[in-house]
Design an enzyme around this catalytic site. Structure first.
Site, PDB file in Angstrom:
ATOM      1  N   GLU A  75       8.768   7.050 -17.699  1.00 61.59           N
ATOM      2  CA  GLU A  75       7.347   7.424 -17.792  1.00 61.59           C
ATOM      3  C   GLU A  75       6.755   6.920 -19.117  1.00 61.59           C
ATOM      4  O   GLU A  75       5.607   6.475 -19.165  1.00 61.59           O
ATOM      5  CB  GLU A  75       7.193   8.940 -17.650  1.00 61.59           C
ATOM      6  N   LYS A 108      15.759  20.779 -13.285  1.00 59.54           N
ATOM      7  CA  LYS A 108      15.063  19.501 -13.342  1.00 59.54           C
ATOM      8  C   LYS A 108      15.819  18.399 -14.095  1.00 59.54           C
ATOM      9  O   LYS A 108      16.491  18.639 -15.082  1.00 59.54           O
ATOM     10  CB  LYS A 108      13.705  19.675 -14.030  1.00 59.54           C
ATOM     11  N   HIS A 137       0.839  -1.221   0.000  1.00 57.96           N
ATOM     12  CA  HIS A 137       0.000   0.000   0.000  1.00 57.96           C
ATOM     13  C   HIS A 137       0.861   1.254   0.000  1.00 57.96           C
ATOM     14  O   HIS A 137       0.498   2.261   0.610  1.00 57.96           O
ATOM     15  CB  HIS A 137      -0.943   0.018   1.200  1.00 57.96           C
TER      16      HIS A 137
END
Ligand code: ARG
Length: 493
Positions: free
Chosen positions: A288, A281, A156
């Site tokens: 992805e 960044k 979880h």
């Protein structure tokens, strides 16, 4: 009538010369994928027809010579046509004259296209298997370096029990090993020949189906000629396996993105990207896109299965629209697998940060309950004691062993008949609260203890070596069939 006219296309002539639906009907551009397959099928079929005395050697020679020229000129030089089969036949007749039309004796485009798809897909499946083996290799190489690196294991998304990085990486290797197994089985069912089934009802000519299968490297025949042209179950099976593989890849990508976010993992620059505006960044774009590949693959599966659903026997043109789903899916998933292998092989794991995080969120709690249970406390009671200890811990102290020990003592005092010391020693408690010792004690088969991991590594490496050999054998079998076909063809030229 244009019965004598060989300059038009071979199959449609001018009765169905096209019109508004012409480009809608045509699969020619999508058929580039099976151009080589179709040339091989034409050659094998023509050689067999001659061996069987169905076509004379002179026509065969001219047809095979024309096929050489057509191959050399390339797909782009084909005449317009409804599909690659028709365009190649037209090109043969353009070169040879009407005798070229003998090439299509005793076959139909229905068995022809089914054979081409299988011929091409089996090669693509081998590429996919190679990519999956490459990924397994990358996972095993990282695992071998991190047999003793503790890390938090999650359920979880919460820290659940400490484990090792090797144990985590094997969990994916095991899944990809099964994908290798599944793809290999799908290869076996794909590598069967429908050629000679005709439109669906066989042929009156005395053909030799085993011979064309042999020349094309197929292991078996699809016996029933109606099944042979109708079925695309081998496509469905392959695409379903690829969609499953992509789903597993998406989980690995998601985990890796999360780990990179927490500095547990540093991705190589080649597998990251930058922001066009935010100079600081470094984004995990490649992973992805791997995560997104599952979307394309499951769309492929859905597109394919809904195209096939409800098709009556035997051939319907809907089948033409089934195949592009297969190519898109196999390309996407194979590339995503290769990229994942590269990203894993070049990533740096931050062992100390993972080890620091291993005890996060009182992740050793299960080990405490196990310890109490091993000393005579019923497991359910032990579970309650440790749950109560966890509740007593402030969120900031969850990972601190001193605080954990104090909370366990307090909970035991409330819930057990005797003080904690009468069940477990201080040393034993300290050991289970230590993530490294906790991991080392879970030495059941397949567990995270380093000893079990060493065994797992050996098994995994052996399995990977076997799969690599099997892949090479399949490729050699295909190459040897190709050589036989080339030899047979050159004997006529
Ligand atoms: N282009 C067709 C396909 O992909 C080839 C078979 C055509 N057969 C036919 N009966 N129209 O399925």
């Amino acid at each position: 009538m244009s019965g004598e006219d060989t300059s038009g296309n071979a199959v449609r002539r001018d009765r169905f010369s096209g019109g508004p639906a012409r480009s809608f009907l045509s699969s020619l551009s999508a058929d580039e994928r099976i151009f080589d397959a179709d040339l091989a099928v034409d050659r094998a079929h023509t050689v067999m027809l001659t061996e069987q005395g169905i076509v004379d050697a002179e026509s065969t020679k001219a047809i095979l010579a024309a096929l050489e020229e057509i191959e050399a000129a390339g797909f782009g030089a084909l005449p317009d046509g409804e599909d690659v089969h028709e365009a190649i036949e037209t090109a043969v007749i353009d070169r040879v004259g009407p005798e070229g039309g003998r090439m299509h004796t005793a076959r139909s485009r229905n068995d022809e296209v089914a054979t081409c798809i299988r011929y091409r897909l089996r090669g693509d499946l081998l590429e996919a298997i190679e990519a999956v083996c490459g990924l397994r290799e990358a996972l095993l190489a990282s695992a071998a370096e991190h047999v003793s690196t503790t890390m938090p294991g999650y359920t979880h998304l919460q820290p659940a029990q400490p484990t090792t990085l090797a144990h985590y990486l094997y969990s994916y290797e095991a899944a990809f090993r099964r994908d290798t197994e599944r793809l290999t089985e799908a290869y076996g069912r794909t590598n069967r020949s429908p050629l000679g089934a005709g439109a669906f009802a066989g042929t009156t000519f005395d053909i030799d189906r085993e011979r064309t299968a042999e020349l094309l490297g197929f292991e078996l025949l699809l016996e029933n000629s109606m099944d042979a042209v109708s079925t695309r179950d081998f496509c469905l099976e392959s695409v379903a396996i690829l969609a499953g593989l992509a789903t597993t890849l998406s989980g690995l990508a998601e985990d890796s993105i999360g780990f990179a976010n927490r500095d547990y993992l540093t991705l190589a620059d080649e597998y990251a990207s930058t922001s066009s505006i935010m100079p600081q960044k470094k984004n995990p774009d490649a992973l992805e896109l791997v995560r997104a590949a599952a979307g394309e693959a499951s769309a492929g599966l859905d597109g394919l299965s809904t195209t096939l659903k409800g098709l009556p026997r035997a051939y319907n043109r809907d089948l033409q629209e089934a195949t592009p789903h297969v190519w898109r899916t196999v390309d996407t998933v194979t590339e995503a697998t290769d990229v994942t292998a590269g990203a894993i092989a070049t990533a740096e794991w931050n062992g100390p940060a993972l080890a620091d995080a291993a005890a996060e969120g009182f992740s050793t709690a299960t080990g405490v309950a196990d310890l109490l249970a091993s000393q005579g406390v019923p497991f359910r009671t032990a579970h309650e004691v440790v749950a109560s200890a966890a509740e007593r811990l402030g969120s900031g102290e969850l990972a601190y062993r001193e605080a954990q020990r104090a909370a366990i003592e307090a909970a035991a005092e409330d819930l057990l008949d005797d003080p904690l010391e009468s069940y477990v020693s201080r040393e034993a408690l300290a050991a289970v609260l230590d993530p490294e010792e906790s991991v080392a004690s879970r030495d059941s088969t397949g567990g995270p203890a380093p000893q079990a991991a060493h065994e797992a590594l050996e098994d995994a490496q052996e399995a990977l070596a076997d799969d690599g050999e099997a892949l090479t054998e399949r490729r050699e079998a295909l190459a040897s069939a190709q050589q036989t076909l080339d030899k047979e063809v050159s004997a006529y030229l």
